[in-house]
Design a protein around this motif. Sequence first.
Motif, PDB file in Angstrom:
ATOM      1  N   VAL A   1     -11.125 -48.501   3.411  1.00  0.00           N
ATOM      2  CA  VAL A   1     -12.098 -47.951   2.468  1.00  0.00           C
ATOM      3  C   VAL A   1     -12.566 -49.083   1.560  1.00  0.00           C
ATOM      4  O   VAL A   1     -11.751 -49.747   0.912  1.00  0.00           O
ATOM      5  N   MET A   2     -13.888 -49.304   1.520  1.00  0.00           N
ATOM      6  CA  MET A   2     -14.439 -50.420   0.753  1.00  0.00           C
ATOM      7  C   MET A   2     -15.271 -49.924  -0.426  1.00  0.00           C
ATOM      8  O   MET A   2     -15.937 -48.890  -0.349  1.00  0.00           O
ATOM      9  N   ASN A   3     -15.218 -50.688  -1.502  1.00  0.00           N
ATOM     10  CA  ASN A   3     -16.018 -50.388  -2.692  1.00  0.00           C
ATOM     11  C   ASN A   3     -16.229 -51.679  -3.461  1.00  0.00           C
ATOM     12  O   ASN A   3     -15.275 -52.425  -3.711  1.00  0.00           O
ATOM     13  N   GLY A   4     -17.475 -51.971  -3.793  1.00  0.00           N
ATOM     14  CA  GLY A   4     -17.776 -53.148  -4.595  1.00  0.00           C
ATOM     15  C   GLY A   4     -17.335 -54.453  -3.970  1.00  0.00           C
ATOM     16  O   GLY A   4     -16.910 -55.370  -4.685  1.00  0.00           O
ATOM     17  N   GLY A   5     -17.415 -54.551  -2.631  1.00  0.00           N
ATOM     18  CA  GLY A   5     -17.040 -55.792  -1.964  1.00  0.00           C
ATOM     19  C   GLY A   5     -15.555 -56.013  -1.814  1.00  0.00           C
ATOM     20  O   GLY A   5     -15.115 -57.117  -1.471  1.00  0.00           O
ATOM     21  N   LYS A   6     -14.758 -54.969  -2.038  1.00  0.00           N
ATOM     22  CA  LYS A   6     -13.305 -55.076  -1.909  1.00  0.00           C
ATOM     23  C   LYS A   6     -12.776 -53.958  -1.013  1.00  0.00           C
ATOM     24  O   LYS A   6     -13.388 -52.894  -0.912  1.00  0.00           O
ATOM     25  N   ILE A   7     -11.639 -54.211  -0.371  1.00  0.00           N
ATOM     26  CA  ILE A   7     -10.943 -53.156   0.366  1.00  0.00           C
ATOM     27  C   ILE A   7      -9.996 -52.470  -0.605  1.00  0.00           C
ATOM     28  O   ILE A   7      -9.057 -53.084  -1.118  1.00  0.00           O
ATOM     29  N   VAL A   8     -10.263 -51.205  -0.873  1.00  0.00           N
ATOM     30  CA  VAL A   8      -9.469 -50.451  -1.846  1.00  0.00           C
ATOM     31  C   VAL A   8      -8.189 -49.929  -1.213  1.00  0.00           C
ATOM     32  O   VAL A   8      -7.131 -49.897  -1.844  1.00  0.00           O
ATOM     33  N   GLN A   9      -8.289 -49.524   0.056  1.00  0.00           N
ATOM     34  CA  GLN A   9      -7.106 -49.036   0.776  1.00  0.00           C
ATOM     35  C   GLN A   9      -7.350 -49.177   2.270  1.00  0.00           C
ATOM     36  O   GLN A   9      -8.441 -48.868   2.765  1.00  0.00           O
ATOM     37  N   ALA A  10      -6.339 -49.641   2.996  1.00  0.00           N
ATOM     38  CA  ALA A  10      -6.391 -49.712   4.453  1.00  0.00           C
ATOM     39  C   ALA A  10      -5.165 -48.984   4.986  1.00  0.00           C
ATOM     40  O   ALA A  10      -4.030 -49.438   4.798  1.00  0.00           O
ATOM     41  N   ALA A  11      -5.397 -47.820   5.612  1.00  0.00           N
ATOM     42  CA  ALA A  11      -4.284 -46.989   6.059  1.00  0.00           C
ATOM     43  C   ALA A  11      -4.789 -45.999   7.102  1.00  0.00           C
ATOM     44  O   ALA A  11      -5.981 -45.943   7.407  1.00  0.00           O
ATOM     45  N   SER A  12      -3.871 -45.204   7.634  1.00  0.00           N
ATOM     46  CA  SER A  12      -4.245 -44.195   8.621  1.00  0.00           C
ATOM     47  C   SER A  12      -5.136 -43.135   7.968  1.00  0.00           C
ATOM     48  O   SER A  12      -5.112 -42.962   6.736  1.00  0.00           O
TER      49      SER A  12
END
Length: 346
Positions: free
Chosen positions: A206-217
């Motif tokens: 999940v991306m927001n503002g050029g960052k990955i906020v969470q990477a998970a199932s």
Amino acid sequence: MAEIVIKNVAKRFGSFTALHSIDLTIADQEFMVLLGASGCGKTTLLRIIAGLETPSQGEVWIGGRRVDHLPPRERGIAMVFQNYAVFPHLTVFENIAFGLRMKKLPQAEVDARVNRTAELMHIEQLLRRYSGQLSGGQRQRVAVARALAMEPDVILMDEPLSNLDALLRLEMRAELKGVLANSKTTTIYVTHDQVEAMSLADRISVMNGGKIVQAASPVEVYRNPAARFVGSFIGNPPMNFLPANRSAAGQWSVAGLDVPGPAAGDALEFAIRPEDLTVAAEGFAATARVVEPLGAHTLVTAEVGGQMFRAVLDSDLKVSPGDELRLSPKADRIRWFNRETGLAAG
């Protein structure tokens, strides 16, 4: 092996930073979805992996080989675009064979690969047609078949279903998932559609503002969002949020209701998904404002503590605008977020 490792990748366009120090590892044969709203940086990241953009800093590795200095054709990738990018003056066979002929493969190998991938995508009966004679769904199948025929290590897909109608999108989602799983390629798929992301992905970034906020199932990002943004973006309708403060009893006071919560912190935010609420004798005092029948369920938008609050209730429960009711949250589905940082707490 086609593991993808993205190390400290950033992208700046003048004074604007599109990507902030991205670190992400995508396992061999994993289906990774980059999910976020327009402008969050997901397509920029995909284009950097493809070699269509140069990172301002950082490294991209595919299959144990650093590739950020290599042109796209040397990275072992294939791409499927939103606009299909099929050639109107070529037949379906010639479209699928185009890249294979550029590689100067023997004609027998070209024929075998075209026929095999056409069969996988259920377009073998269309091989002699021109793309102008095809529907949007058929053209998209051709684009996917062309990518698969190259037998790439990695397939990159940029919103490939967004131009299709809802019913065709549903059909193509199921087909894509099966075909790509059988192809044993590593897939990176960009979308802003959370339903696509949840249904297709092994993992979601999940991306927001050029960052990955969470990477998970998909289940993890839905049930245990790492940040308030994830809870507000994933889910239709999204999570409900209410401010929470320490009560005199040492619990958390949320819209006049004492709720057990984390031991640490002073100012948190209570969060619950609409389907995790039930009508009960005790719970949040709510006034129904809008009632939307949705077949098996009814979506009720109510006022709780001066804020709009949604509940997905059984359609057998009769609720009308103006009704007063009590909405009880399922204790094991409550989530907490720090009001200052927006990150998960407790």
